[in-house]
Design a protein around this motif. Structure first.
Motif, PDB file in Angstrom:
ATOM      1  N   LYS A   1       0.774  -1.146  -0.014  1.00  0.00           N
ATOM      2  CA  LYS A   1       0.019  -0.104   0.173  1.00  0.00           C
ATOM      3  C   LYS A   1       0.892   1.299  -0.084  1.00  0.00           C
ATOM      4  O   LYS A   1       0.200   2.453  -0.074  1.00  0.00           O
ATOM      5  CB  LYS A   1      -0.924  -0.073   1.159  1.00  0.00           C
ATOM      6  CG  LYS A   1      -2.089  -1.094   1.091  1.00  0.00           C
ATOM      7  CD  LYS A   1      -2.980  -0.985   2.341  1.00  0.00           C
ATOM      8  CE  LYS A   1      -4.061  -1.942   2.091  1.00  0.00           C
ATOM      9  NZ  LYS A   1      -4.979  -2.114   3.450  1.00  0.00           N
ATOM     10  N   GLY A   2       2.227   1.155   0.259  1.00  0.00           N
ATOM     11  CA  GLY A   2       3.040   2.273   0.323  1.00  0.00           C
ATOM     12  C   GLY A   2       3.337   2.731  -1.125  1.00  0.00           C
ATOM     13  O   GLY A   2       3.045   2.199  -2.145  1.00  0.00           O
ATOM     14  N   ASP A   3       4.198   3.946  -0.966  1.00  0.00           N
ATOM     15  CA  ASP A   3       4.626   4.633  -2.117  1.00  0.00           C
ATOM     16  C   ASP A   3       5.560   3.604  -2.908  1.00  0.00           C
ATOM     17  O   ASP A   3       6.674   3.096  -2.265  1.00  0.00           O
ATOM     18  CB  ASP A   3       5.310   5.854  -1.813  1.00  0.00           C
ATOM     19  CG  ASP A   3       5.727   6.892  -2.964  1.00  0.00           C
ATOM     20  OD1 ASP A   3       5.804   6.374  -3.924  1.00  0.00           O
ATOM     21  OD2 ASP A   3       5.600   8.102  -2.549  1.00  0.00           O
ATOM     22  N   VAL A   4       5.557   3.586  -4.118  1.00  0.00           N
ATOM     23  CA  VAL A   4       6.291   2.787  -4.989  1.00  0.00           C
ATOM     24  C   VAL A   4       7.922   3.114  -4.791  1.00  0.00           C
ATOM     25  O   VAL A   4       8.838   2.554  -4.888  1.00  0.00           O
ATOM     26  CB  VAL A   4       6.118   2.577  -6.400  1.00  0.00           C
ATOM     27  CG1 VAL A   4       4.764   1.648  -6.387  1.00  0.00           C
ATOM     28  CG2 VAL A   4       5.983   3.822  -7.357  1.00  0.00           C
ATOM     29  N   TRP A   5       7.998   4.705  -4.510  1.00  0.00           N
ATOM     30  CA  TRP A   5       9.181   5.262  -4.363  1.00  0.00           C
ATOM     31  C   TRP A   5       9.911   4.851  -3.015  1.00  0.00           C
ATOM     32  O   TRP A   5      11.022   4.880  -2.736  1.00  0.00           O
ATOM     33  CB  TRP A   5       9.457   6.659  -4.756  1.00  0.00           C
ATOM     34  CG  TRP A   5       9.112   7.001  -6.478  1.00  0.00           C
ATOM     35  CD1 TRP A   5       7.834   7.419  -6.823  1.00  0.00           C
ATOM     36  CD2 TRP A   5       9.960   6.976  -7.361  1.00  0.00           C
ATOM     37  NE1 TRP A   5       7.913   7.534  -8.117  1.00  0.00           N
ATOM     38  CE2 TRP A   5       9.374   7.218  -8.407  1.00  0.00           C
ATOM     39  CE3 TRP A   5      11.315   6.354  -7.320  1.00  0.00           C
ATOM     40  CZ2 TRP A   5       9.858   7.135  -9.716  1.00  0.00           C
ATOM     41  CZ3 TRP A   5      11.835   6.555  -8.660  1.00  0.00           C
ATOM     42  CH2 TRP A   5      11.184   6.685  -9.711  1.00  0.00           C
TER      43      TRP A   5
ATOM     44  N   PRO B   1       9.032   2.231  -0.380  1.00  0.00           N
ATOM     45  CA  PRO B   1       8.093   0.967  -0.178  1.00  0.00           C
ATOM     46  C   PRO B   1       8.269   0.789   1.432  1.00  0.00           C
ATOM     47  O   PRO B   1       9.173   1.331   1.949  1.00  0.00           O
ATOM     48  CB  PRO B   1       8.772  -0.099  -0.622  1.00  0.00           C
ATOM     49  CG  PRO B   1       9.961   0.400  -1.417  1.00  0.00           C
ATOM     50  CD  PRO B   1      10.030   1.922  -1.586  1.00  0.00           C
ATOM     51  N   SER B   2       7.263   0.060   1.914  1.00  0.00           N
ATOM     52  CA  SER B   2       7.225   0.102   3.624  1.00  0.00           C
ATOM     53  C   SER B   2       8.444  -0.795   3.921  1.00  0.00           C
ATOM     54  O   SER B   2       8.899  -1.711   3.049  1.00  0.00           O
ATOM     55  CB  SER B   2       5.781  -0.665   3.862  1.00  0.00           C
ATOM     56  OG  SER B   2       5.992  -2.110   3.608  1.00  0.00           O
ATOM     57  N   ALA B   3       8.935  -0.766   5.057  1.00  0.00           N
ATOM     58  CA  ALA B   3       9.903  -1.665   5.683  1.00  0.00           C
ATOM     59  C   ALA B   3       9.521  -2.933   5.585  1.00  0.00           C
ATOM     60  O   ALA B   3      10.480  -4.007   5.376  1.00  0.00           O
ATOM     61  CB  ALA B   3      10.310  -1.229   7.132  1.00  0.00           C
ATOM     62  N   GLU B   4       8.466  -3.435   6.149  1.00  0.00           N
ATOM     63  CA  GLU B   4       7.810  -4.691   5.820  1.00  0.00           C
ATOM     64  C   GLU B   4       8.047  -5.451   4.419  1.00  0.00           C
ATOM     65  O   GLU B   4       8.508  -6.697   4.363  1.00  0.00           O
ATOM     66  CB  GLU B   4       6.269  -4.819   6.407  1.00  0.00           C
ATOM     67  CG  GLU B   4       5.725  -6.364   6.401  1.00  0.00           C
ATOM     68  CD  GLU B   4       4.395  -6.393   6.616  1.00  0.00           C
ATOM     69  OE1 GLU B   4       3.956  -7.511   6.918  1.00  0.00           O
ATOM     70  OE2 GLU B   4       3.808  -5.255   6.982  1.00  0.00           O
ATOM     71  N   MET B   5       7.582  -4.665   3.590  1.00  0.00           N
ATOM     72  CA  MET B   5       7.910  -5.193   2.098  1.00  0.00           C
ATOM     73  C   MET B   5       9.097  -5.456   1.669  1.00  0.00           C
ATOM     74  O   MET B   5       9.696  -6.582   1.206  1.00  0.00           O
ATOM     75  CB  MET B   5       7.380  -4.340   1.094  1.00  0.00           C
ATOM     76  CG  MET B   5       7.018  -4.704  -0.282  1.00  0.00           C
ATOM     77  SD  MET B   5       7.289  -3.672  -1.623  1.00  0.00           S
ATOM     78  CE  MET B   5       9.188  -3.576  -1.534  1.00  0.00           C
TER      79      MET B   5
ATOM     80  N   PHE C   1      12.968   0.868  -9.834  1.00  0.00           N
ATOM     81  CA  PHE C   1      11.811   0.594  -9.003  1.00  0.00           C
ATOM     82  C   PHE C   1      12.535  -0.908  -8.217  1.00  0.00           C
ATOM     83  O   PHE C   1      12.472  -1.063  -6.960  1.00  0.00           O
ATOM     84  CB  PHE C   1      10.479   0.331  -9.267  1.00  0.00           C
ATOM     85  CG  PHE C   1       9.795   1.438  -9.585  1.00  0.00           C
ATOM     86  CD1 PHE C   1       9.755   2.586  -8.759  1.00  0.00           C
ATOM     87  CD2 PHE C   1       9.208   1.675 -10.896  1.00  0.00           C
ATOM     88  CE1 PHE C   1       8.909   3.504  -8.955  1.00  0.00           C
ATOM     89  CE2 PHE C   1       8.334   2.618 -11.180  1.00  0.00           C
ATOM     90  CZ  PHE C   1       8.414   3.862 -10.186  1.00  0.00           C
ATOM     91  N   ARG C   2      13.168  -1.561  -9.185  1.00  0.00           N
ATOM     92  CA  ARG C   2      13.508  -2.917  -8.900  1.00  0.00           C
ATOM     93  C   ARG C   2      15.108  -3.231  -8.482  1.00  0.00           C
ATOM     94  O   ARG C   2      15.355  -4.168  -7.660  1.00  0.00           O
ATOM     95  CB  ARG C   2      13.066  -3.825  -9.849  1.00  0.00           C
ATOM     96  CG  ARG C   2      11.436  -4.066 -10.129  1.00  0.00           C
ATOM     97  CD  ARG C   2      10.764  -4.608  -9.051  1.00  0.00           C
ATOM     98  NE  ARG C   2       9.676  -4.954  -9.499  1.00  0.00           N
ATOM     99  CZ  ARG C   2       8.400  -4.451  -9.099  1.00  0.00           C
ATOM    100  NH1 ARG C   2       8.555  -3.334  -8.116  1.00  0.00           N
ATOM    101  NH2 ARG C   2       7.427  -4.934  -9.464  1.00  0.00           N
TER     102      ARG C   2
END
Length: 222
Positions: A142-146, A148-152, A183-184
């Motif tokens: 759900k976070g910003d693609v730029w 990303p969340s710490a969990e992800m 992004f990757r």
């Protein structure tokens, strides 16, 4: 019987209301029970990928790890083309049992219930690891693609670190994704391997293939 090499059309009833569901075991268990005898390929089929895989894998005698295999036709089609030492892993026991039954005559392959973030495999035990869509599922956030969340980021790092661990020196991690490098790339960079990126164009839509080659261990110093 080998798994069918055709790709089933998507049943809209199996699509989640929230894309973050793609990162959960519960979603996949339910989906595979609904799809049952279906096959589904994310992004590309073996026919599309064969030239690239042949280029980067080389010998067909290597031991291949298929990460988050799902009900894709990729392993079965690779087996029929001569890659017959394939271990397929997925954390859904439902799909693993389905695929065992469908590929009984392809005796060189194994199907194991396993989480890609905690592989029950020895260090340096795999020549090639292939991910076609599994990391992408873990990246549904759900976070910003730029940012990303710490969990992800942690979930992705766990898979990538496990791949690094089980690859032999000189082995390759091949990730097929629609994710663009800005992004990757950050999720794959490791001091232990060399990373290169190839682009596949499909009628105006780009797919990306990230190939990480594990470096040879440095000789001991005296």
């Amino acid at each position: 019987m080998a798994a069918k090499s055709t790709t089933a059309s998507t049943d809209l009833s199996v699509l989640p209301e929230d894309n973050t569901a793609y990162g959960t075991k519960e979603y996949w268990q339910q989906r595979y029970m609904q799809e049952d005898a279906s096959t589904f390929d994310w992004f590309k089929t073996y026919k599309d990928l064969e030239p690239l895989l042949s280029k980067h894998i080389g010998s067909k005698d290597v031991r291949i790890l298929m990460l988050g295999c799902g009900n894709s036709t990729l392993s079965s089609d690779m087996y029929d083309d001569g890659y017959q030492n394939i271990i397929n892993v997925d954390y859904s026991d439902v799909v693993i049992e389905q695929m065992r039954q469908r590929t009984q005559q392809q005796s060189g392959m194994t199907w194991e219930v396993m989480d890609v973030r905690a592989l029950d495999l020895g260090d340096g035990s795999v020549d090639v690891a292939i991910d076609k869509g599994t990391l992408d599922a873990l990246m549904c956030d759900k976070g910003d693609v730029w940012e990303p969340s710490a969990e992800m980021c942690e979930n992705v790092a766990r898979e990538v670190n496990e791949v690094d661990r089980v690859l032999i020196a000189g082995g390759k991690f091949i990730w097929i994704t629609f994710g663009q490098p800005h992004f990757r790339r950050r999720h794959l960079e490791r001091p232990s391997w060399e990373l290169q990126i190839e682009r596949l164009n499909d009628g105006g839509f780009d797919y990306f293939v990230y190939i990480a080659t594990k470096k040879q261990a440095a000789p001991p110093t005296h």
